[in-house]
Design a protein around this motif. Sequence first.
Motif, PDB file in Angstrom:
ATOM      1  N   UNK A 202      19.987 -62.656 -35.618  1.00 16.15           N
ATOM      2  CA  UNK A 202      20.964 -61.692 -35.829  1.00 16.15           C
ATOM      3  C   UNK A 202      20.685 -61.150 -37.332  1.00 16.15           C
ATOM      4  N   UNK A 213      20.366 -63.922 -40.161  1.00 15.98           N
ATOM      5  CA  UNK A 213      21.055 -65.349 -39.792  1.00 15.98           C
ATOM      6  C   UNK A 213      20.403 -65.916 -38.628  1.00 15.98           C
ATOM      7  N   UNK A 450      35.808 -45.747 -32.201  1.00 17.38           N
ATOM      8  CA  UNK A 450      34.718 -45.531 -32.917  1.00 17.38           C
ATOM      9  C   UNK A 450      33.477 -45.903 -32.511  1.00 17.38           C
ATOM     10  N   UNK A 458      28.404 -50.635 -25.353  1.00 15.25           N
ATOM     11  CA  UNK A 458      29.313 -51.004 -24.623  1.00 15.25           C
ATOM     12  C   UNK A 458      29.715 -49.700 -23.891  1.00 15.25           C
ATOM     13  N   UNK A 459      30.110 -48.772 -24.690  1.00 10.34           N
ATOM     14  CA  UNK A 459      30.471 -47.650 -24.246  1.00 10.34           C
ATOM     15  C   UNK A 459      29.389 -46.981 -23.329  1.00 10.34           C
ATOM     16  N   UNK A 462      29.442 -48.992 -20.126  1.00 10.90           N
ATOM     17  CA  UNK A 462      30.662 -48.416 -19.319  1.00 10.90           C
ATOM     18  C   UNK A 462      30.505 -47.090 -18.664  1.00 10.90           C
TER      19      UNK A 462
ATOM     20  N   UNK B  36      28.358 -66.986 -36.445  1.00  9.50           N
ATOM     21  CA  UNK B  36      26.965 -66.577 -36.857  1.00  9.50           C
ATOM     22  C   UNK B  36      26.751 -65.002 -36.672  1.00  9.50           C
ATOM     23  N   UNK B  37      27.309 -64.298 -35.641  1.00  9.66           N
ATOM     24  CA  UNK B  37      27.469 -63.006 -35.836  1.00  9.66           C
ATOM     25  C   UNK B  37      28.186 -62.275 -36.508  1.00  9.66           C
ATOM     26  N   UNK B  39      31.532 -62.938 -37.194  1.00  8.16           N
ATOM     27  CA  UNK B  39      32.896 -62.875 -36.756  1.00  8.16           C
ATOM     28  C   UNK B  39      33.500 -64.109 -37.054  1.00  8.16           C
ATOM     29  N   UNK B  48      37.496 -56.027 -34.138  1.00  7.59           N
ATOM     30  CA  UNK B  48      36.869 -55.630 -33.129  1.00  7.59           C
ATOM     31  C   UNK B  48      37.531 -55.173 -31.853  1.00  7.59           C
ATOM     32  N   UNK B  51      38.714 -51.888 -32.506  1.00 11.84           N
ATOM     33  CA  UNK B  51      37.599 -50.976 -32.609  1.00 11.84           C
ATOM     34  C   UNK B  51      37.327 -50.579 -31.207  1.00 11.84           C
ATOM     35  N   UNK B  52      37.370 -51.444 -30.149  1.00 12.55           N
ATOM     36  CA  UNK B  52      37.504 -51.206 -28.876  1.00 12.55           C
ATOM     37  C   UNK B  52      38.572 -50.653 -28.118  1.00 12.55           C
ATOM     38  N   UNK B  53      39.357 -50.119 -29.130  1.00 13.93           N
ATOM     39  CA  UNK B  53      40.651 -49.508 -28.610  1.00 13.93           C
ATOM     40  C   UNK B  53      41.436 -50.367 -27.642  1.00 13.93           C
ATOM     41  N   UNK B  55      40.665 -52.209 -25.100  1.00 10.40           N
ATOM     42  CA  UNK B  55      40.240 -52.163 -23.905  1.00 10.40           C
ATOM     43  C   UNK B  55      39.532 -53.252 -23.375  1.00 10.40           C
ATOM     44  N   UNK B  57      38.161 -54.229 -20.441  1.00 13.90           N
ATOM     45  CA  UNK B  57      36.738 -54.353 -20.174  1.00 13.90           C
ATOM     46  C   UNK B  57      35.790 -54.530 -21.388  1.00 13.90           C
ATOM     47  N   UNK B  58      35.868 -53.626 -22.165  1.00 13.03           N
ATOM     48  CA  UNK B  58      34.983 -53.376 -23.115  1.00 13.03           C
ATOM     49  C   UNK B  58      34.889 -54.761 -24.229  1.00 13.03           C
ATOM     50  N   UNK B  61      33.346 -57.534 -22.108  1.00 14.47           N
ATOM     51  CA  UNK B  61      31.913 -57.301 -22.371  1.00 14.47           C
ATOM     52  C   UNK B  61      31.288 -57.617 -23.537  1.00 14.47           C
ATOM     53  N   UNK B  62      31.742 -57.402 -24.533  1.00 10.70           N
ATOM     54  CA  UNK B  62      31.411 -57.239 -25.917  1.00 10.70           C
ATOM     55  C   UNK B  62      31.556 -58.784 -26.108  1.00 10.70           C
ATOM     56  N   UNK B  65      28.531 -60.485 -24.614  1.00  9.97           N
ATOM     57  CA  UNK B  65      27.145 -59.923 -24.859  1.00  9.97           C
ATOM     58  C   UNK B  65      27.074 -60.773 -26.508  1.00  9.97           C
ATOM     59  N   UNK B  66      28.029 -60.668 -27.189  1.00  5.59           N
ATOM     60  CA  UNK B  66      27.973 -61.304 -28.596  1.00  5.59           C
ATOM     61  C   UNK B  66      27.775 -62.846 -28.683  1.00  5.59           C
TER      62      UNK B  66
END
Lengths: 704, 89
Positions: A202, A213, A450, A458-459, A462, B36-37, B39, B48, B51-53, B55, B57-58, B61-62, B65-66
Amino acid sequence: MPPNGAITTTPRSRMPPTTPSSGKSRPKKETLHYLAASSSTTSVDAARTLLERGANVNAIDRDGATPLHYACTHDNVAMAQLLLTFGADPMSADKLGRTAYSIAKGNTLRFLRRYKKSSNRQRLGFFRRFFACHSRNETFFIVRNNQEVAPLRPTALAEAASISFNRGNVLTNSYRCAKKKIRATFHAIRRSRSNSTATLQDVVLTSEGIRTVTTPSRRAPKATVYAKRSMSVSDLLLIPDRRDIKNEDVKTRGSPVKKTRGTGRSRTPEAILNPRKQRTPVNHHKRSKSQETKLVAMPSPNSMAYYNTSRARNAGLRPAPSAPPLSPEPAIAAVKTPKTPTTPKTSKGRSKSPANTTAYFTADESLELLGNNMEKLNIESKSAKSSKLKTPSKPTTSSSTSFSSAEDDKEAEVSTPTTVDDGEIRKIRRLREGELKSELKKFGISPAGPLDARTRRLYEKKLLIERRKITNRGYSPDADVVSCRNSPQLELVLRNGFLPADFASRARKCDENVRSEFSGNGFGYNAFCYLIMDPRILGSNVENLTLETFVRSIFYVGKGSKNRPLAHFIDARNERRDKLDKLKTCEKLKTIDELWTLGFGIPRHEISHGVSDEEAFVREASIIEAVKLKNLRNKKAGEFHGTTKSWDNITKSEYGTFLLDRALSTLKLEGIRLITEDNLPDSLYPYVNNRRGAGGGRTPKTPK
Amino acid sequence: MSTSVKHREFVGEPMGDKEVTCIAGIGPTYGTKLTDAGFDKAYVLFGQYLLLKKDEDLFIEWLKETAGVTANHAKTAFNCLNEWADQFM
């Protein structure tokens, strides 16, 4: 320090920078040698600190070896680069006449070869990139535009270094440039990461610079990984055309300009992109290395294994004429080996950047093949489906063919196995931010948050899922939903003039579900739905009424119960009579008032008689969904109950369209009945408080 | 659905400077991955989430993935942050 024979024969391992067996008597000046053998990040840092403090980069141990010898023999690219930056001479011989260049191996050897050939300017680029990626803490290093870089003068460089290290926090253009380039590749890397499940790297951009990292699970020695990764960043910048690569394979030497770009080109691009595919080459690589080390001591490269392993790396390249004989003279036969396009090792005839890039492409080619097959399947299934359903608007398959090269497309794998990559994700990726947002808006994901590097994917995903949902039902996702008046489902029917068979069957099933769910014990039966229409649009010719006119004329969809069917009209009448404010605020009353003022009777059509409240709500809501709220004077969209809550928008508007279609036929049967102010009952509840006579509004008018 | 002690503890008070592992559904393993990422703190993850409002699902999903968080844990984490947001925002 162990004797040189020991160095070359020891299999690659971490040389502890702590005191070895000969510990106590270790002279200070050999620290750098020990560090050079270790491949950890900390040792690179330590070495750097030492060099900054004026340690002699060309210090020799008792065998006459410089730190660079150790770095090279242990394949520490990062360390070698560091030492070169500080002016180490790759051609200085030790007591046995070996130069660092001659005993270098693996990536280091590859780097040195390129380094040797490159001009001073290009070397500057190497170092710049190296330091841009390897910025320790907040310091970063800028190699000044030295006139003479060839072997960088320790003094000149130390000077330059000290300037930039001692809080020379000047963001020079060169640094910015490197940073920008690296940042530009982030997206590529990030995307590729979704494929590599292990997600081992990353790259974090901080205000201080760029930090990589590493996840602890990484197996390879840190420093090398570090350097490789940093290089891979720049590697991804310039991926030569496949044709170029072939040409270069044919030619013995490519143009020097090309070589320089991919500094320290290693396997990393491939490693990052295809960790699974990488596994074999890695083992291969290691094996070859150990064998090579043995060969240094016993230079009789007879075993076929030797040729098999190292030929790919060494083919086509002779060691420099000045290189002493100790260096393994590899591979004359190597060049002739046939190249099969499937093995990743194949086109490494030239052990430099394009070769590796080819490997990257060849690895991807399988993906491409796979993708093409999938696409074919997809098209077939789609055409089969569309012919079966006779849906006029087919999903666009042309898009899938227009994207010929299958780039890394991970989303296809992520989503359900039934859906296949048809180029949509690439289309989506190309959208600009505003476009993506408006696309999302079409699907009710609005407003999107944003969009940055972290959230955008992600968007994208979707949006892809939403689009696929629609495509799977035979609608074109590209239909301009926003500019459409009604829901795409209703629009489709309006365009066709009839309900497609599959559409109707789905809607009929919904109808059955609704009927069975909301009837029986515990449910009422005195609700209904009604539509209020604008007589100006509706006209009076009920026989030739088209669905389109009908839909366009509807300005209110309501749910009523039997004991107050005319509630809104009576409301409006009362409001008018009493000159209340509500007429101004409430859209539907305003419209009724308007029409009455103009002297129109208002057509009202009841549907779905004798159902429960819930069912009436669901039906009302579905119709609103189909016609869309913005086209109505309704204040709010309807409510869904029970299982219908989980319907998606498509199902809802399909059902609504179906209901509208039926409403039109019942309207045709029953004719238009107009409601005027005068024929309304006084009471809001004409059937409950029946004292005054319920009649007025209920008397049917004959259609004109 | 009953909630875990961790969930209740997190939701019960302002998150302040809590570690990311304080969020329900994020254990030491996922915590390391998230750290590590980048966060490392709960508020970063919360950022975050915003940031994803908000949501679901988002966000899930995030997380998947992360940090490779399972759907179940991701949902727990989402609920935790969501409830915190309901309480304190």
